[in-house]
Motif scaffolding. Structure first.
Motif, PDB file in Angstrom:
ATOM      1  N   VAL A   1      -9.789 102.161   3.222  1.00  0.00           N
ATOM      2  CA  VAL A   1      -8.767 101.311   3.831  1.00  0.00           C
ATOM      3  C   VAL A   1      -8.510 101.789   5.253  1.00  0.00           C
ATOM      4  O   VAL A   1      -8.239 102.964   5.482  1.00  0.00           O
ATOM      5  CB  VAL A   1      -7.451 101.327   3.032  1.00  0.00           C
ATOM      6  N   VAL A   2      -8.617 100.862   6.194  1.00  0.00           N
ATOM      7  CA  VAL A   2      -8.289 101.143   7.593  1.00  0.00           C
ATOM      8  C   VAL A   2      -6.890 100.579   7.854  1.00  0.00           C
ATOM      9  O   VAL A   2      -6.611  99.406   7.555  1.00  0.00           O
ATOM     10  CB  VAL A   2      -9.308 100.480   8.544  1.00  0.00           C
TER      11      VAL A   2
ATOM     12  N   VAL B   1      -7.868 106.094   8.695  1.00  0.00           N
ATOM     13  CA  VAL B   1      -8.796 105.591   7.682  1.00  0.00           C
ATOM     14  C   VAL B   1      -8.618 106.464   6.449  1.00  0.00           C
ATOM     15  O   VAL B   1      -8.679 107.689   6.544  1.00  0.00           O
ATOM     16  CB  VAL B   1     -10.262 105.655   8.170  1.00  0.00           C
ATOM     17  N   GLU B   2      -8.396 105.831   5.290  1.00  0.00           N
ATOM     18  CA  GLU B   2      -8.151 106.560   4.051  1.00  0.00           C
ATOM     19  C   GLU B   2      -9.108 106.094   2.959  1.00  0.00           C
ATOM     20  O   GLU B   2      -9.610 104.964   3.005  1.00  0.00           O
ATOM     21  CB  GLU B   2      -6.706 106.335   3.572  1.00  0.00           C
ATOM     22  N   GLN B   3      -9.336 106.962   1.980  1.00  0.00           N
ATOM     23  CA  GLN B   3     -10.152 106.624   0.817  1.00  0.00           C
ATOM     24  C   GLN B   3      -9.305 106.835  -0.435  1.00  0.00           C
ATOM     25  O   GLN B   3      -8.658 107.866  -0.584  1.00  0.00           O
ATOM     26  CB  GLN B   3     -11.389 107.511   0.767  1.00  0.00           C
ATOM     27  N   TYR B   4      -9.295 105.803  -1.319  1.00  0.00           N
ATOM     28  CA  TYR B   4      -8.482 105.839  -2.525  1.00  0.00           C
ATOM     29  C   TYR B   4      -9.321 105.467  -3.743  1.00  0.00           C
ATOM     30  O   TYR B   4     -10.141 104.540  -3.663  1.00  0.00           O
ATOM     31  CB  TYR B   4      -7.336 104.814  -2.437  1.00  0.00           C
TER      32      TYR B   4
ATOM     33  N   LEU C   1      -2.640  95.420  10.591  1.00  0.00           N
ATOM     34  CA  LEU C   1      -3.909  94.970  10.028  1.00  0.00           C
ATOM     35  C   LEU C   1      -4.414  96.012   9.043  1.00  0.00           C
ATOM     36  O   LEU C   1      -4.319  97.218   9.306  1.00  0.00           O
ATOM     37  CB  LEU C   1      -4.932  94.771  11.151  1.00  0.00           C
ATOM     38  N   ARG C   2      -4.962  95.545   7.927  1.00  0.00           N
ATOM     39  CA  ARG C   2      -5.595  96.411   6.931  1.00  0.00           C
ATOM     40  C   ARG C   2      -7.008  95.888   6.694  1.00  0.00           C
ATOM     41  O   ARG C   2      -7.194  94.693   6.430  1.00  0.00           O
ATOM     42  CB  ARG C   2      -4.833  96.388   5.602  1.00  0.00           C
TER      43      ARG C   2
ATOM     44  N   LEU D   1     -17.374 101.051   8.157  1.00  0.00           N
ATOM     45  CA  LEU D   1     -15.921 101.061   8.271  1.00  0.00           C
ATOM     46  C   LEU D   1     -15.358 102.473   8.186  1.00  0.00           C
ATOM     47  O   LEU D   1     -14.444 102.838   8.916  1.00  0.00           O
ATOM     48  CB  LEU D   1     -15.316 100.183   7.168  1.00  0.00           C
ATOM     49  N   ARG D   2     -15.921 103.301   7.325  1.00  0.00           N
ATOM     50  CA  ARG D   2     -15.443 104.683   7.147  1.00  0.00           C
ATOM     51  C   ARG D   2     -15.634 105.531   8.404  1.00  0.00           C
ATOM     52  O   ARG D   2     -15.044 106.601   8.532  1.00  0.00           O
ATOM     53  CB  ARG D   2     -16.160 105.331   5.963  1.00  0.00           C
TER      54      ARG D   2
END
Length: 140
Positions: free
Chosen positions: A134-135, A91-94, A113-114, A65-66
């Motif tokens: 998270v996309v 695309v984010e990373q939290y 869409l997430r 996904l990343r």
């Protein structure tokens, strides 16, 4: 659902929120799940789909996904069985302790869409990844 850019082709199982407010994960590591209390894909609002990144035996449904890029396509079957097309915006990373629930579950006039999976480093003591990927995608 289908994400050709990363080789995902999965059915969707229904998911609920857990008592701590987090979204449950699918039992099957090779299947993604849809947050059933939210809008169905194609309806106004944020449809949320989650899947595992890996298991003890190897990669799972959202392992890559990343690797998605802005412009990649996602197709999800709606309630009537029709395919609804989305396009990745970012695309984010939290950190899990700073998860942006207000952005992920935000009410929107248009269908969005997430996609969510785990990411970052693995905490062996907690047996969990420290972050979420998270996309964010919009209707194509």
């Amino acid at each position: 659902m289908s994400i050709p850019a990363i080789g995902v082709d999965s059915t969707l199982v229904p998911l609920i929120l857990l008592p701590d407010g987090s979204l449950e994960a699918p039992e099957d590591f090779d299947v993604a799940g849809w947050y059933q209390a939210g809008p169905e894909p194609g309806e106004p609002g944020a449809s949320v789909i989650a899947g595992h990144v890996d298991s003890r035996t190897g990669p799972a449904v959202f392992y890559r996904l990343r690797d998605l890029d802005a412009g990649d396509q996602i197709a999800v079957n709606g309630a009537g069985g029709e395919a609804v097309a989305f396009v990745v915006e970012r695309v984010e990373q939290y950190p899990k302790d700073d998860f942006p629930a207000d952005q992920v579950y935000a009410e929107t006039e248009l269908p969005v869409l997430r996609l969510i999976t785990c990411g970052g480093t693995f905490d062996r003591d907690a047996r969990s990844y420290r972050d979420n990927i998270v996309v964010f995608a919009r209707l194509a």
